[in-house]
Each structure stands twice: as C-alpha cells, then as structure tokens.
Design an enzyme around this catalytic site. Structure first.
Site, short mmCIF file in Angstrom:
data_model
loop_
_atom_site.label_atom_id
_atom_site.label_comp_id
_atom_site.label_asym_id
_atom_site.label_seq_id
_atom_site.Cartn_x
_atom_site.Cartn_y
_atom_site.Cartn_z
N ALA A 1 0.78 -1.29 0.07
CA ALA A 1 0.12 0.09 0.12
C ALA A 1 0.81 1.13 -0.01
O ALA A 1 1.76 1.30 -0.36
CB ALA A 1 -1.10 -0.08 1.22
N SER A 2 0.31 2.36 0.84
CA SER A 2 1.23 3.52 0.82
C SER A 2 2.65 3.60 1.00
O SER A 2 3.25 4.61 0.85
CB SER A 2 0.32 4.77 1.14
N THR A 3 2.98 2.57 2.24
CA THR A 3 4.34 2.61 2.47
C THR A 3 5.07 2.38 0.98
O THR A 3 6.43 2.62 1.22
CB THR A 3 4.55 1.34 3.35
#
Lengths: 367, 612
Positions: B321-323
């Site tokens: 995801a956004s990591t």
C-alpha cells in the site's frame, strides 16, 4: 577342441572347501538374523542364497576361458572398475553417511569389492613382466603405486576405510612377494617412518582423536569400545562347545546392524564355541593353502602372482575380520569371506575362487 | 631387464611362497591362541556376563542450550522431568509388572500395553517410555517400590521451559519429538528416537548449537535390571547458550499492543540490523508443544482463521500500500522524472484512458510537491510519477531496495513477496501488462506483495542513509562454560550488509523530510503518532481489500470485518539520529493511521523512554 586335461586337473578340493564354507556361512547367517532379534530378517538369508547362485555362475564363467586372457584385458578390466568407482561418487546410493552402492535395476552392488580383483589382475600383469631376482627398484614401483593409489583414494572418499585399507594391503603384499630391491626398500621404510610425525603434525585435533580411537577402541566406550566388549563377551561365552544353534543371546543387544555383516564371527563363536570356530578357521586355512599351492604349481609368473594375490586377499580379510571380532585389531568394516552378509562380497569371492580354479586347471597348457 | 627376467622363474617363486605360508600359519596360530584365551581360559567369566546381557549402555541426555535476550534476561530454560520406562527383557512377566504399576500409581493397564505393543520392533533391551512426565509424587512411589518393579526405571530428562508463555513464540520456536524421516535424513547426527529437536524458529535454525551431545554410561546390571556397577562414563556435553538480539521488555510491550488483533510487529536497530522485537499475533503456547498436545488442541491451532502458527512478520505477504510510495519517490527522483520542485495538481482523482483513478481524499489535495505528497499520501501525485516511470523501472528500484526477495533472516519459511514486472505478468497470466496497472503499482496496490520484515529493512535503510542490513536475531553464542563461540559484533562478516539503497544522499534527505512531515505536520497522515519530545518519522499504508471503484460510495468503516483494509505503519525515531525502526501491520485494522501508528508510537516511547 575340448582338452580332457582340463577336467583331469580340475581342483575338486577347492570346490569342496568352497562348498563347505558357503554352507556354514548360510547357517551362521540364519542364526545371526533370527536368534534373539525382535524382528527376524529371514529375507536376508534368501537374498544371500540368491547371491550364492549368482556367484556360482560367475565362478563357472571365471574358469571357462583361459586365465591368460586376463593378462591381455587387465587394463580394460581396471578401467571399467575405476569407472564404476567414479560412478558411485556421483550416482551412488547414500546410506548411513556413505556412498558405496550403485543401484542397477533390482540389485545394488558395491564396486569397491570388485575393484580389489581388478587391482590384483593389473598388478600381476605388471609384476609378471618386470620381476627379477634383484628385486624392483623405486623407479619401477611408481607405476604400481599409481595403480593402487587411484582406487584407494576413491574408496576412502566414499568413505570406506576398511576396503580402502584392503586395497593397499593386497598391493603391498604382492609387491613384497615379488621382492623389492634392498636399497629401495630401505628408502621406502625410511620415508614412511620419517613422514609419520609430519602427518601427525598436519592432522587436526579431531582427526587425531579418530585415529587414536581407531587404534584403541577403549577410548570410545559408547561406540566401538562397546561393540568390542559385547563382541568379546559373545565369543568368550561360547566356551568350548558353544551355546548351540540359535541359542546365542548377545545378538539381542544393540550392536545391530553389524552382527550379520562385519561381526558375524561373534555369532559363530557364541553358538558353536571354540570347536566351531576352530573348524571354520581350519577351513579358511585349507582354502589359503590350496590357493598358495595353485600358485606353487603354476609354471608361469602371471598365474603365480595372480593366484598368490587372490589368496593373500582372502587371508587379509580373514585376519582383519576375525582379529577385530576377538579384539586384536581395530574396528574396520571388512567382511568375512563366505560368511558375512553382502552380495558384492559373495560375488567377489566366488569370482576369485573361479580364477583360482582356472589357473589350477590350465597349469599344463602352454601359451 | 631381459637378462633378469629369466632368473625370476618358478623355482624362485616357489622359494618365496614358502615364506608366505609361514607368515600365514603364524597368524592363524595367534588367532587360535586368542580364541583359546577368550573361550576357554576366560570363558566362565564371559558366560556370566552374557547371561541377562549384563553390560549395557545407558544414555545421558545433554542439557539443551539456554536462550537469553540481548541484556541477559533468561527467556528459555530447562526443567527436570521424569519419564517412566520399562526394559521388557527385565520385566518378566510383563503383566505382573503392569498390574503393580496400576496399583502404585494408577495408570490404566490397557494404556501401558498399547505403548508396549507399539514398540514391538525395537530391541528387548531398549527402554520403552511408558509415561512421560510422571511428576514428583509418582516418582517417590516408584522409588519406594523399586524392588517390586523389576525392569521399571525412571529417566530424568531436562525439558524445555519457555518462561514467558506465548512471548516471542514465533521467533524462538518450539521443540518436538524427532520423527523417523528426520532421523533418517542424517542431519541430526547423534540423535535417537525419542529425542526432542527444534522444529521451528531459533530452536530449529540453531539446533546444532543448542542441542549438545549425548553422553552415556557402560554399566553392569543384575538380573532385575538394577545397576550394580558403572564401568565407563562419558559425560554429556551441554548445548551452547544463545543470546538473542531481542529486548524482552520491548518484546512484551509489542505483544501487549497486538493483543486481540491479528498482525505483526517488528523492531530493528537501524544502525546495526539487530532485531529488537518481533511479535506475531495471535500467538501460541510453546510449552504445549513440549508437553505433547492432543489432537483437538492441534487442530484448533491450525484451523484458527487468524493463523497463530504463522510468523506474520516474515511469512505474511501483504500489498505494501502507501508505504511503497517511498520506492516511487526514490525511483522518480533518481530517474529524473520529478525533482523537489515538481508539483502535480490533485483534484481527488486522476483520469487515465477511460478510467478514473481516485485519490483516497475525495476532495483532492490541490497542488502538491513531493514532500507534501508523502506527508499526505496523495495518490494522484504518485499515479503520475508511476505512469512516467513505467512498471519495470519501478520494479527495478523496488528490488534494489530489498523487496521481492527474502531478507536472509535465519527463520522458517521466509516469504519472498512479489514485485511484478511486465514480463512476469505475461509469463504467469499470459496477458500483456496494461498501462493502467502501473498506476496501482505506484501506490503499492495491485500485484505487489511484501513481508513486514522487508519493509522494516527498507525503513531502517532510509533511516540510516541507505545501508540495507540483513536482519540479525542472534547477538552472541556461548558455550555452557561461557566461552564465546559467535559474536555478531566481532567481525565485519557477521554484520551482513546486504546492499545499499539505490538513492543518493539528497534523495534520501527529501524522503526523510516527507516522512517527518507524515507524523509532525498537522495534515500528515500519521499525526496521531506524534509525541512531544520524540521526533518520529514514518509512513502509513492502508491495504484496500475491495477495489476502490469510481462509483463506490461505501466507507471503510462500514465494511464487514474480513473485508476491512489492512493497516501498515513503518517508522523510525529519533528522526535526525535514528535508534529504532518499527514496522506494524494490523490485519483488517482499517487505516494505517488509526490502527497501526499508535502501536508504533507506544513502542518507540517504550524504547526511547529509557535512553532519552
């Protein structure tokens, strides 16, 4: 074409001794795999009988042709055997930490057993052409040394110390038999004794320990030392006439699985006592004397050296195996001819007997 | 040569054969003399020893190495326990012995008979274990009636004791009885049936160090199997003690914080690669494995939908995801696609082809630069960076940052994750890569899969300005006497540097500034993790399990629990001189900011609380 003299000179005594040893061997094996063992493995006896049949065929084949062919084909036989040893290295079956067996269809064979014959044949060929009363000098020994060291290293790497040592002992005995020139012998002895401290210096601690344990099993009371104690108890408890067939008790102890292979003599001594052991020893002695007599009667060097080499191989196996069981020798895996369980061992010994018969039969036929 | 050859004739050989015969006869005389000595002179004594097989071997169990945390707090210990055994050959008649046992310690005879039957194949002289762990009371009874119970013995064995139940269970692992395949494999030299070996975690990976070596005793026994005399003893060698890199108080804090949710936490020292804590939830009780577990207990463990047996920190694969946006930024700047001044306009969605890709913030972020894009996790910004880069260039950076392959931590079944490329998709699905898929990849969705430990290594590398460490879990190994065998600090090879991030110093400074704003700016997605006095930097992630369709107006909060998003948070602190890096994943935790960030915050507070 068939020469009647061949039949006339057939060595019936050798056949008789072989037959007796084979029969005793099967009886002892039967006891070793059944008496006092929680799970009897009678199937091993049947396998051994099958191997004897195969061995009998091999024996017949080994005396049908003129043994002088072996002289001509020595290099080919040697090359095939070395090839098999290398094949073991790559395709060998991995059992209990060692690669010794080649699986060929339904049977597994141990090329290191058969390679002993190849070494004897090729050395007999070499020495028969070179030997003289002066003795061999160092330069002439380089060739046989190489021929011996190749199978030795290959077998040692499997690892199979017992068989590797056998190869060296056989080759050494044959070389001494054809005589080494005095000064060369002195050099060799000096070199060997001189290199011992150097080798000891190079060995790592645990390797030194292993050698010390090998020479003195008491250092390993839970392994080899325990086997030796149990083996000595088994042999000693047989006393004069033994405990009787299938009455042995030491079998039940945990020095499985060697009791039907390398330690089988302890089963014999326990059940048949001193008298039984003496009979088997005498049979082996007769076999050896017959073999040496064949060498004695043979009138050309190749046959003499070949039969001597084969006989010396049988003698060493008997000495080392029985010596180990009764606590005179280090514990090494060397089978007792005719008696220990093992197809390759039986096959090898029967081929040897066949070659001896061959030499004996053709002693009157000139080239 | 020729002139000598004639002289080595048959006559000469015959002469030499005489010598051979003499040697052989001499050896036979020696063999016969020895047999005479053993069988006739000493025969009586050997006959006595052979009756009842008086000389036996007893094995002595080695004490398994202990396990400590990095500061020497004992976490795995050994306690003695007592096995009831019987040697069949001595216990005759066996029915009588079993009946007596029933009288004294009340074990049903049928149970015992079953145990004996099962051991049919083994030697009559090998002790059969009738009952494990009989307890001290039963032991006293057995000892008191020893002479009435021929063949019965009690074997003292050291048993593994995991002091903190369920703590670090996945990292430390557990023991189990060796099975026949393992015995045959030849890997466990010196082990025999009935021994316990490491089956999972550190217990398995460092089995060779921990196990120690069996000792034994050669003893002489009498007719009832009682030892009369000890002949030889070889002491057992205790196994090596292991000091883990974990910090037990921090480990326990991590487990408390994960209580009740499924997920994982891992903490690393970014300056060394030492794993300071590794927790996976739910956990299991390692002691139950050692005691032996019933079928039902085992089944309930493996059928649990939250997979307690899995070490989610190294075996769990999740979309990053956004990591993942950290990777996208590094790739974008290094490839020259964007620089610190590049801005994109975010109206809340991004139109690509005939599809509309939405930003998580429906109202849009307006005009954003790279730092704000990281801080507020603006999807639209990254869609455009990803589109300019293409999937294969992104994948190259992801792999160079350590994603998509195991980190090399020495634990079971480490997953490798997955970093897709166009070629990969073609190979596995037969369908060509769609340009639109690259946009999902750029924000860490799509086919991307990573493990928490990979993300931890990545965030540590960002924190320490680019050094990718192979995570280490062992601090040092000592012999039982305290001699150092292995020390992670000792040599350079022990501290394995797996590589460097493919990013310049300036690029990393930019990324770090963005990550700092995530926590410390009011609009940052993890403002919740802000703590006064400690400078934390981090990145949130929320793994959509239901794709965010254009016309889908439902909210995360309203979904069924198993469809709720996974929550990620990766962080390090203090921002300028990092001493701790943390990864948190909470399965179905909804938002990275609300579910994962607070856990990381508490851990950092716990760890740095002491050092600040």
């Amino acid at each position: 074409m068939f020469d009647r003299r061949l039949l006339e000179h057939f060595d019936w005594a050798l056949l008789g001794v072989t037959f007796l040893l084979g029969c005793f061997g099967l009886i002892i094996l039967y006891s070793a795999v059944t008496a006092g063992v929680p799970t009897p493995q009678k199937v091993l006896c049947i396998k051994q009988v099958v191997w004897y049949c195969v061995g009998l065929c091999a024996m017949v084949i080994s005396f049908l042709f003129n043994y002088r062919m072996l002289d001509r084909w020595a290099h080919v036989i040697y090359a095939i055997c070395i090839f098999l040893l290398i094949a073991v290295f790559f395709f060998g079956n991995y059992v209990g930490g060692a690669r010794r067996w080649l699986i060929l269809g339904p049977v597994s064979i141990q090329p290191s057993e058969i390679v002993k014959i190849a070494v004897i044949i090729i050395l007999a060929r070499y020495y028969s052409k070179l030997a003289n009363v002066r003795g061999l000098v160092l330069r002439e020994l380089i060739h046989p040394f190489i021929l011996t060291i190749i199978p030795f290293v290959l077998i040692l790497r499997q690892p199979d110390l017992g068989t590797a040592l056998m190869v060296v002992l056989i080759a050494g005995s044959m070389t001494i038999f054809v005589k080494i020139e005095k000064r060369s012998l002195a050099y060799i002895i000096a070199f060997c004794t001189g290199s011992i401290p150097l080798v000891l210096y190079c060995l790592k601690g645990y390797q030194k320990q292993r050698i010390l344990t090998f020479l003195n099993p008491d250092r390993d009371p839970l392994g080899a030392g325990y086997h030796i104690i149990q083996s000595k108890i088994a042999v000693g408890s047989g006393m004069i006439s033994g405990k009787g067939f299938l009455k042995g008790t030491q079998n039940a102890l945990s020095f499985l699985p060697e009791q039907h292979t390398d330690f089988i003599f302890s089963v014999l001594s326990e059940e048949w006592g001193f008298l039984g052991s003496l009979i088997i020893l005498m049979l082996f002695l007769m076999l050896i004397i017959i073999g040496l007599n064949i060498a004695y009667k043979c009138r050309e060097p190749f046959g003499t050296i070949l039969s001597m080499g084969i006989t010396v191989m049988i003698s060493w196996q008997v000495f080392i195996n029985i010596g180990m069981v009764i606590g005179l020798m280090p514990v090494v895996g060397v089978p007792l001819p005719f008696i220990s369980y093992g197809g390759s061992s039986i096959l090898t010994i029967m081929i040897c007997i066949g070659i001896l018969m061959n030499i004996s039969m053709r002693r009157f036929i000139a080239e | 040569m020729g002139k000598y050859l004639k002289t080595a004739d048959s006559g000469w050989y015959r002469q030499r054969l005489t010598g051979v015969v003499l040697c052989i006869v001499a050896v036979f005389v020696v063999l016969i003399a020895r047999l005479f000595y053993l069988q006739i002179i000493e025969g009586e004594e050997f006959r006595r020893l052979s009756e009842n097989n008086c000389i036996r071997l007893q094995s002595i169990e080695p004490s398994r190495g202990l396990i400590y945390d990095r500061n020497g707090i004992l976490i795995v210990d050994n306690c003695p326990f007592f096995d009831l055994t019987v040697i069949l050959k001595d216990a005759r008649p066996i029915e009588h012995t079993i009946e007596k046992l029933f009288q004294y310690i009340n074990i049903p005879a049928s149970d015992l008979m079953r145990k004996i039957k099962r051991n049919k194949g083994i030697s009559f002289y090998t002790p059969v274990v009738l009952k494990r762990d009989i307890g001290r009371d039963a032991l006293a009874v057995i000892e008191a009636h020893k002479f009435d119970l021929s063949g019965v013995g009690v074997k003292v064995r050291p048993r593994r004791h995991y002091i903190n139940r369920r703590s670090a269970a996945h990292l430390i692992g557990y023991l189990g009885e060796i099975n026949s395949n393992e015995l045959k494999s030849g890997k466990y030299s010196g082990c025999r049936a009935g021994d316990f070996i490491g089956k999972f975690g550190v217990e398995r990976a460092y089995e060779d160090f921990l196990r120690g070596k069996h000792g034994g005793r050669q003893v002489e026994v009498n007719a009832t199997g009682q030892v009369v005399r000890i002949l030889e003893t070889v002491e057992a060698q205790a196994g090596h003690n292991i000091f883990l890199t974990i910090d037990q108080p921090l480990q326990q804090k991590a487990e408390e914080l994960l209580e009740g949710v499924a997920g994982a936490v891992a903490v690393m020292d970014p300056t060394t690669g030492d794993i300071l804590a590794m927790a996976s939830s739910p956990s299991f009780d390692q002691n139950a494995f050692v005691k032996g577990m019933s079928h039902e207990e085992w089944n309930s463990l493996i059928s649990n939908p939250f997979r307690p047996m899995e070490n989610k920190a190294v075996q769990g694969e999740y979309p990053p995801a956004s990591t993942y946006k950290i990777i996208t930024v590094i790739a974008g700047i290094e490839e020259g696609v964007i620089d610190e001044n590049t801005t994109f306009y975010c109206p809340g969605h991004y139109k690509y082809g005939d599809r509309k890709f939405r930003c998580w913030k429906r109202t849009g972020h307006g005009s954003v630069n790279v730092i704000r894009a990281l801080a507020e996790s603006c999807d639209v910004f990254f869609y455009q960076v990803g589109q300019k880069l293409g999937v294969d260039r992104l994948a190259w950076y992801a792999k160079a940052c350590g994603l998509g392959s195991p980190t090399g931590i020495n634990l079971d079944n480490e997953a490798s994750g997955l970093i897709p490329t166009a070629a990969w998709k073609n190979r596995y699905t037969g369908v060509a890569w769609q340009k639109g898929e690259t946009l999902s990849i750029a924000i860490g969705q799509g086919y991307n899969l990573v493990t928490p430990i990979q993300m931890l290594v990545l965030i540590s590398a960002v924190a320490n300005n680019g050094e990718i460490y192979t995570p280490s879990i062992i601090k040092k190994i000592e012999t039982a006497e305290g001699k150092l065998v292995y020390d992670v600090n000792n040599s350079r090879e022990n501290r394995k540097l797996a590589g460097r991030l493919p990013a310049s110093r300036q690029t990393l400074e930019l990324v770090k500034k963005g990550l700092w704003e995530v926590v410390n700016k009011r609009h940052g997605t993890a403002n919740i993790a802000h703590v006064d006095g400690i400078d934390i930097s981090g990145k949130t992630g929320t793994v959509q399990l239901v794709s965010r369709k254009t016309n889908d107006n439902t909210y995360e909060e309203d979904r069924a629990p198993h469809l709720k998003a996974h929550a990620w948070f990766v962080a390090y602190a203090p921002s300028d001189e990092p001493k701790i890096a943390v990864v948190v994943i909470v399965e179905h935790g909804e938002h990275g900011s609300s579910a994962a960030a607070p856990i990381a915050r508490e851990l950092i507070k716990t760890y740095l609380g002491g050092t600040l």
